[in-house]
Scaffold this motif. Sequence first.
Motif, mmCIF file in Angstrom:
data_model
loop_
_atom_site.group_PDB
_atom_site.id
_atom_site.type_symbol
_atom_site.label_atom_id
_atom_site.label_comp_id
_atom_site.label_asym_id
_atom_site.label_seq_id
_atom_site.Cartn_x
_atom_site.Cartn_y
_atom_site.Cartn_z
ATOM 1 N N ALA A 50 41.996 39.671 53.262
ATOM 2 C CA ALA A 50 42.380 40.898 52.548
ATOM 3 C C ALA A 50 43.774 41.359 52.959
ATOM 4 O O ALA A 50 44.547 41.833 52.126
ATOM 5 C CB ALA A 50 41.356 41.991 52.788
ATOM 6 N N SER A 51 44.133 41.174 54.223
ATOM 7 C CA SER A 51 45.453 41.600 54.707
ATOM 8 C C SER A 51 46.589 40.784 54.093
ATOM 9 O O SER A 51 47.738 41.214 54.100
ATOM 10 C CB SER A 51 45.513 41.505 56.232
ATOM 11 O OG SER A 51 45.326 40.161 56.651
ATOM 12 N N VAL A 57 42.556 43.708 42.299
ATOM 13 C CA VAL A 57 42.100 43.674 40.909
ATOM 14 C C VAL A 57 40.702 44.273 40.873
ATOM 15 O O VAL A 57 39.803 43.793 41.568
ATOM 16 C CB VAL A 57 42.088 42.236 40.347
ATOM 17 C CG1 VAL A 57 41.460 42.197 38.961
ATOM 18 C CG2 VAL A 57 43.498 41.655 40.317
ATOM 19 N N GLN A 58 40.543 45.331 40.095
ATOM 20 C CA GLN A 58 39.231 45.961 39.949
ATOM 21 C C GLN A 58 38.539 45.398 38.718
ATOM 22 O O GLN A 58 39.138 45.327 37.646
ATOM 23 C CB GLN A 58 39.382 47.466 39.847
ATOM 24 C CG GLN A 58 39.970 48.025 41.133
ATOM 25 C CD GLN A 58 39.825 49.524 41.242
ATOM 26 O OE1 GLN A 58 38.971 50.128 40.615
ATOM 27 N NE2 GLN A 58 40.663 50.111 42.075
ATOM 28 N N ILE A 59 37.285 44.996 38.903
ATOM 29 C CA ILE A 59 36.502 44.438 37.809
ATOM 30 C C ILE A 59 35.168 45.159 37.748
ATOM 31 O O ILE A 59 34.488 45.310 38.765
ATOM 32 C CB ILE A 59 36.303 42.916 37.974
ATOM 33 C CG1 ILE A 59 37.661 42.207 37.914
ATOM 34 C CG2 ILE A 59 35.344 42.375 36.918
ATOM 35 C CD1 ILE A 59 37.610 40.713 37.995
ATOM 36 N N LYS A 60 34.813 45.591 36.528
ATOM 37 C CA LYS A 60 33.501 46.196 36.289
ATOM 38 C C LYS A 60 32.554 45.105 35.820
ATOM 39 O O LYS A 60 32.894 44.302 34.955
ATOM 40 C CB LYS A 60 33.582 47.266 35.190
ATOM 41 C CG LYS A 60 33.946 48.624 35.681
ATOM 42 C CD LYS A 60 33.573 49.662 34.643
ATOM 43 C CE LYS A 60 34.825 50.205 34.008
ATOM 44 N NZ LYS A 60 34.501 51.228 33.000
ATOM 45 N N PHE A 81 39.513 41.285 45.107
ATOM 46 C CA PHE A 81 38.737 41.785 43.979
ATOM 47 C C PHE A 81 37.816 42.897 44.461
ATOM 48 O O PHE A 81 37.119 42.736 45.469
ATOM 49 C CB PHE A 81 37.892 40.669 43.359
ATOM 50 C CG PHE A 81 38.699 39.620 42.673
ATOM 51 C CD1 PHE A 81 39.157 39.812 41.377
ATOM 52 C CD2 PHE A 81 39.020 38.433 43.321
ATOM 53 C CE1 PHE A 81 39.910 38.845 40.735
ATOM 54 C CE2 PHE A 81 39.773 37.461 42.692
ATOM 55 C CZ PHE A 81 40.224 37.663 41.393
ATOM 56 N N VAL A 82 37.841 44.017 43.753
ATOM 57 C CA VAL A 82 36.891 45.098 43.981
ATOM 58 C C VAL A 82 35.961 45.076 42.776
ATOM 59 O O VAL A 82 36.399 45.287 41.640
ATOM 60 C CB VAL A 82 37.603 46.463 44.138
ATOM 61 C CG1 VAL A 82 36.589 47.578 44.301
ATOM 62 C CG2 VAL A 82 38.568 46.424 45.317
ATOM 63 N N THR A 160 37.893 38.430 48.496
ATOM 64 C CA THR A 160 39.321 38.082 48.518
ATOM 65 C C THR A 160 39.428 36.576 48.378
ATOM 66 O O THR A 160 38.762 35.819 49.082
ATOM 67 C CB THR A 160 39.982 38.560 49.818
ATOM 68 O OG1 THR A 160 39.778 39.980 49.945
ATOM 69 C CG2 THR A 160 41.478 38.270 49.800
ATOM 70 N N TRP A 161 40.283 36.159 47.438
ATOM 71 C CA TRP A 161 40.396 34.741 47.101
ATOM 72 C C TRP A 161 41.848 34.314 47.012
ATOM 73 O O TRP A 161 42.664 34.980 46.386
ATOM 74 C CB TRP A 161 39.703 34.478 45.765
ATOM 75 C CG TRP A 161 39.558 33.023 45.463
ATOM 76 C CD1 TRP A 161 40.278 32.298 44.573
ATOM 77 C CD2 TRP A 161 38.647 32.125 46.082
ATOM 78 N NE1 TRP A 161 39.871 30.990 44.595
ATOM 79 C CE2 TRP A 161 38.860 30.860 45.519
ATOM 80 C CE3 TRP A 161 37.671 32.269 47.075
ATOM 81 C CZ2 TRP A 161 38.143 29.738 45.907
ATOM 82 C CZ3 TRP A 161 36.951 31.146 47.454
ATOM 83 C CH2 TRP A 161 37.193 29.905 46.865
#
Length: 191
Positions: A50-51, A57-60, A81-82, A160-161
């Motif tokens: 994550a750092s 990127v927020q995904i619903k 990704f959140v 995190t990717w």
Amino acid sequence: MQIFSHSVRVSSVAVLVVIMGLTLPNAVWAGPGEAGHGHGGQTIGERGKASKSTRIVQIKLIDNAYEPESIQVKPGETVKFVLRNDGQLLHEFNIGTAEMHAVHQKEMAMMMEHGMLTPTGVNDKAMNMDHSTMPGMAHSMKHDDPNSVLVPPGQTKELTWKFAQGGKIEFACNIPGHYESGMVGNVKFQR
């Protein structure tokens, strides 16, 4: 006395795959003609830190779709990704090729069949037991691949990717019936 009647040859590709497997323990591979992890072929990326992410990127996750339906990434980019599940069902966010998703869908179906997953959640007790004695399950199954996360209704999870340099990659929900009903999105590489 001759011990071996044939000489053994190790291809340079096999040696490279072993070396990369030792040096890139979080890398996920999609091999030609086969899907899954640890096979030689094109890497789709690896778990990122994550750092080191360049953006969030927020995904619903809704029943049965993603918002947005596609994302753009740069080759080699690390994205955090959140993932927020606004639906009524358990959903998955899994990064892979179509072939990898097809293999994972079979595993997810077995997990549902054996009570590890329910339509709305994860049965932690069933998930953590040894499944080697159950028909069709050769080993203890867990949903712990670095390219995947399960998100129960009303919850938010992160993944995190670090993406590979390109390829045909999707993000999808492999819970039985979800992919088939359209819960799949595209990763588009910017040049």
